[in-house]
Write a protein that holds these residues in place. Structure first.
Motif, mmCIF file in Angstrom:
data_model
loop_
_atom_site.group_PDB
_atom_site.id
_atom_site.type_symbol
_atom_site.label_atom_id
_atom_site.label_comp_id
_atom_site.label_asym_id
_atom_site.label_seq_id
_atom_site.Cartn_x
_atom_site.Cartn_y
_atom_site.Cartn_z
ATOM 1 N N ASP A 400 0.835 -1.202 0.000
ATOM 2 C CA ASP A 400 0.000 0.000 0.000
ATOM 3 C C ASP A 400 0.869 1.251 0.000
ATOM 4 O O ASP A 400 0.558 2.234 -0.683
ATOM 5 N N ARG A 404 0.723 3.954 -3.060
ATOM 6 C CA ARG A 404 0.475 5.380 -2.856
ATOM 7 C C ARG A 404 1.645 6.216 -3.348
ATOM 8 O O ARG A 404 1.451 7.305 -3.898
ATOM 9 N N ARG A 407 1.372 6.469 -7.166
ATOM 10 C CA ARG A 407 0.350 7.429 -7.592
ATOM 11 C C ARG A 407 0.813 8.863 -7.369
ATOM 12 O O ARG A 407 0.557 9.747 -8.187
#
Length: 432
Positions: A400, A404, A407
């Motif tokens: 995760d 993130r 992105r």
């Protein structure tokens, strides 16, 4: 929405205007016709007393001249002669004489009114009143033009008012949209001035309340993170003491180095968490300096290589000779590398080989970590926050963090099967 309101106002006002304009136009035309035909009938009726007294041509001619100077009156005498210029068809005159019937008719030239006058000795004279076609519609076109201008003004004014009202609503909704996008982009200080209809004012007030609550919750969360990070100092101090008790052995030095690095990470977390929330993405802070992906990956790989040697893991590395600048903080980039390599050590048996490769494309830098382990059974589930790649024993936050970070750097995370037989995790970062 603004265009839709203007269109609705145009359609409704046009229908209302037409519903009044068409009947009113017909009424104006009929009134104009009635006015001139009534005047013609009155002139014809004024000749009846004269004919009752005399039918001499000279007397009748004088009476016609006094009543009409535009050659719109004529008299058919009982002997068949005419005073003035007749406009009625011969058949209509004969019918009026024969049946003593008052007639009104439209002809090609205008409107004709025939009024028979019965004289002594069963004699019949016929008075003819004539109205040219132009006089039947005199003033009608002007009235129609005035009414049309009034209707156009009414429709135009209605559309203008609707457009102004729509502009006010659109302006308020656009302001709320911009504020929502700014808040979603990280501008926590954005607020709106409630404006427009009561519903939009309520929405603006609700947005401001929500933004205040978001700032409050974020502040509470950051404080909790800082407190939790500060609590970890106690076990770190214990590790320092244990390393001191082990003396200057290589293991003690490695433990001391790892604890020092962990303590530095905790300090940065506490500092970031205690920093006041920025008012937005450009809250007076300069943009992050470009980081070299290859350099950061090489540095972190050197750190992990010591543990790889202890666990008999073969580590292959391949770095592009070209520069790999990305606009992403070095600390965050190092956390990404640690998460990827840490997953290999955590979820594959000792002795499992792995490879790290850094490549540069046209627009992105690609970081690929391959391993010869069991692989990832469900790559889609592995990208879900809280789901561990290796099942039990993990928090599921490693990938995760990587996702993130990808992105944030305008890139993406991809999980697939590695040529080495295990998992392949590839992260892309946009070039600075």
């Amino acid at each position: 929405m603004r265009r839709a309101l203007a269109g609705i106002a145009l359609a409704v006002t046009s229908m209302v205007a037409l519903s009044f304009l068409i009947p009113l136009a017909l009424l104006v035309r009929e009134q104009a016709r009635d006015r001139v035909t009534t005047a013609a009938e009155q002139r014809a009726a004024a000749l009846s007393p004269v004919l009752a007294l005399t039918t001499r041509r000279s007397d009748v001619h004088q009476a016609v001249a006094e009543l009409d100077s535009r050659d719109q009156l004529a008299v058919r005498l009982p002997d068949g002669g005419f005073v003035g210029s007749p406009h009625a068809p011969r058949s209509a005159l004969d019918r009026a004489v024969r049946k003593r019937e008052t007639l009104a008719m439209d002809t090609a030239e205008g409107w004709v009114y025939l009024q028979p006058v019965v004289l002594p000795e069963d004699r019949v004279a016929v008075v003819e009143a004539y109205v040219p076609a132009a006089e039947l519609t005199r003033g009608v076109w002007a009235s129609w033009g005035v009414m049309s201008l009034l209707a156009v003004g009414l429709v135009g004014g209605s559309v203008l008012v609707a457009d102004r009202l729509g502009a006010r609503v659109v302006r308020s909704s656009r302001s709320l949209k911009r504020a929502s996008l700014a808040l979603g982009s990280g501008d926590l200080g954005v607020r709106v001035e409630p404006d427009g209809p009561p519903e939009l004012q309520d929405a603006g007030a609700a947005f401001n309340t929500m933004a205040d609550r978001v700032v409050e919750l974020l502040a509470i969360e950051r404080e909790m993170v800082a407190d939790l990070s500060h609590r970890l100092r106690t076990p770190l101090t214990a590790l320092y003491l244990e390393a001191d008790l082990m003396g200057g052995t290589p293991g003690a030095r490695r433990i001391t180095g790892a604890v020092s690095q962990l303590e530095a990470e905790l300090d940065s977390i506490i500092t970031a968490a205690r920093t006041p929330l920025a008012a937005g993405p450009s809250a007076g802070q300069p943009p992050a300096r470009p980081s070299e992906v290859a350099e950061v990956v090489a540095m972190r790989l050197d750190f992990w290589s010591v543990l790889a040697t202890q666990q008999d893991r073969v580590c292959e590395r391949s770095f592009t000779p070209r520069r790999t600048p990305v606009r992403f903080p070095e600390d965050d980039l190092a956390a990404v590398v640690d998460a990827l390599i840490g997953n290999v050590f955590r979820h594959t048996p000792q002795g499992t080989a792995f490879a790290v490769r850094v490549e540069r494309g046209d627009r992105h830098v690609l970081l690929t970590v391959d391993d010869a382990g069991p692989g990832v059974a469900d790559p889609e589930a592995a990208l879900t926050r809280g789901v561990s790649v290796g099942g039990a024993g993990g928090t599921g936050l490693g990938l995760d963090i990587v996702a993130r970070a990808a992105r944030a750097a305008d890139g993406e995370l991809e999980i697939s099967r590695s040529p080495m037989g295990g998992a392949r995790v590839r992260v892309s970062f946009a070039l600075a």
